[in-house]
Design a protein around this motif. Structure first.
Motif, mmCIF file in Angstrom:
data_model
loop_
_atom_site.group_PDB
_atom_site.id
_atom_site.type_symbol
_atom_site.label_atom_id
_atom_site.label_comp_id
_atom_site.label_asym_id
_atom_site.label_seq_id
_atom_site.Cartn_x
_atom_site.Cartn_y
_atom_site.Cartn_z
ATOM 1 N N ILE A 51 -2.456 -0.986 5.346
ATOM 2 C CA ILE A 51 -3.809 -0.509 5.652
ATOM 3 C C ILE A 51 -3.780 0.987 5.950
ATOM 4 C CG2 ILE A 51 -5.690 -0.667 7.341
ATOM 5 C CD1 ILE A 51 -5.007 -3.714 7.486
ATOM 6 N N MET A 52 -2.763 1.428 6.691
ATOM 7 C CA MET A 52 -2.618 2.845 7.010
ATOM 8 C C MET A 52 -2.476 3.670 5.719
ATOM 9 S SD MET A 52 0.349 4.692 9.314
ATOM 10 C CE MET A 52 1.622 4.340 8.111
ATOM 11 N N GLU A 53 -1.681 3.179 4.792
ATOM 12 C CA GLU A 53 -1.506 3.878 3.516
ATOM 13 C C GLU A 53 -2.811 3.942 2.726
ATOM 14 O OE1 GLU A 53 1.709 1.827 1.637
ATOM 15 O OE2 GLU A 53 3.171 2.533 3.123
ATOM 16 N N ALA A 54 -3.609 2.890 2.808
ATOM 17 C CA ALA A 54 -4.901 2.883 2.120
ATOM 18 C C ALA A 54 -5.827 3.941 2.708
ATOM 19 C CB ALA A 54 -5.540 1.503 2.199
ATOM 20 N N TYR A 55 -5.838 4.059 4.028
ATOM 21 C CA TYR A 55 -6.627 5.117 4.674
ATOM 22 C C TYR A 55 -6.152 6.498 4.204
ATOM 23 C CZ TYR A 55 -8.981 2.094 8.131
ATOM 24 O OH TYR A 55 -9.765 1.168 8.745
ATOM 25 N N GLU A 56 -4.842 6.670 4.111
ATOM 26 C CA GLU A 56 -4.312 7.966 3.691
ATOM 27 C C GLU A 56 -4.698 8.287 2.248
ATOM 28 O OE1 GLU A 56 -0.192 10.512 4.015
ATOM 29 O OE2 GLU A 56 -0.054 8.337 3.962
ATOM 30 N N GLU A 57 -4.626 7.281 1.372
ATOM 31 C CA GLU A 57 -5.015 7.498 -0.023
ATOM 32 C C GLU A 57 -6.483 7.881 -0.156
ATOM 33 O OE1 GLU A 57 -3.926 4.027 -2.241
ATOM 34 O OE2 GLU A 57 -1.770 4.389 -1.952
ATOM 35 N N GLU A 58 -7.314 7.341 0.729
ATOM 36 C CA GLU A 58 -8.747 7.660 0.719
ATOM 37 C C GLU A 58 -9.058 8.930 1.507
ATOM 38 O OE1 GLU A 58 -11.192 6.092 -1.004
ATOM 39 O OE2 GLU A 58 -9.573 4.923 -1.915
ATOM 40 N N GLU A 59 -8.014 9.606 1.974
ATOM 41 C CA GLU A 59 -8.124 10.841 2.753
ATOM 42 C C GLU A 59 -8.914 10.645 4.045
ATOM 43 O OE1 GLU A 59 -9.395 14.029 0.200
ATOM 44 O OE2 GLU A 59 -7.646 13.819 -1.095
ATOM 45 N N MET A 60 -8.751 9.474 4.638
ATOM 46 C CA MET A 60 -9.350 9.172 5.941
ATOM 47 C C MET A 60 -8.246 9.376 6.987
ATOM 48 S SD MET A 60 -11.513 5.773 4.860
ATOM 49 C CE MET A 60 -12.281 5.565 6.451
ATOM 50 N N TYR A 61 -7.913 10.639 7.213
ATOM 51 C CA TYR A 61 -6.744 10.981 8.010
ATOM 52 C C TYR A 61 -6.876 10.612 9.483
ATOM 53 C CZ TYR A 61 -5.513 13.432 3.758
ATOM 54 O OH TYR A 61 -5.226 13.723 2.450
ATOM 55 N N GLU A 62 -8.072 10.637 10.020
ATOM 56 C CA GLU A 62 -8.253 10.265 11.421
ATOM 57 C C GLU A 62 -7.963 8.779 11.619
ATOM 58 O OE1 GLU A 62 -12.123 11.732 11.227
ATOM 59 O OE2 GLU A 62 -11.734 13.505 12.447
#
Length: 72
Positions: free
Chosen positions: A34-45
């Protein structure tokens, strides 16, 4: 003055939901996905919130559970 990333709603939501999911039985690899998915979507927070929660969960070995207290 710049706003701290840990004050954002996205960070807080991801941090709290990750700790809740881990305490309810979700495994760390799933949360890392899930963390990697956030990173791919540029949802860094949100990515940081998940990362911090995972690290805290690992360091504190899943926090204190009721069973641990009652068995002591």
């Amino acid at each position: 003055m710049a706003k701290k990333i840990t004050d954002s709603e996205e960070y807080k939501m991801a941090y709290q939901s990750t700790l809740l999911n881990l305490s309810l039985g979700a495994d760390v690899p799933t949360m890392q996905y899930i963390m990697e998915a956030y990173e791919e979507e540029e949802m860094y927070e949100a990515c940081l919130g998940v990362q911090v929660a995972i690290e805290q969960y690992i360091v504190f070995e899943g926090y204190c559970k009721v069973k641990d207290v009652l068995d002591a």
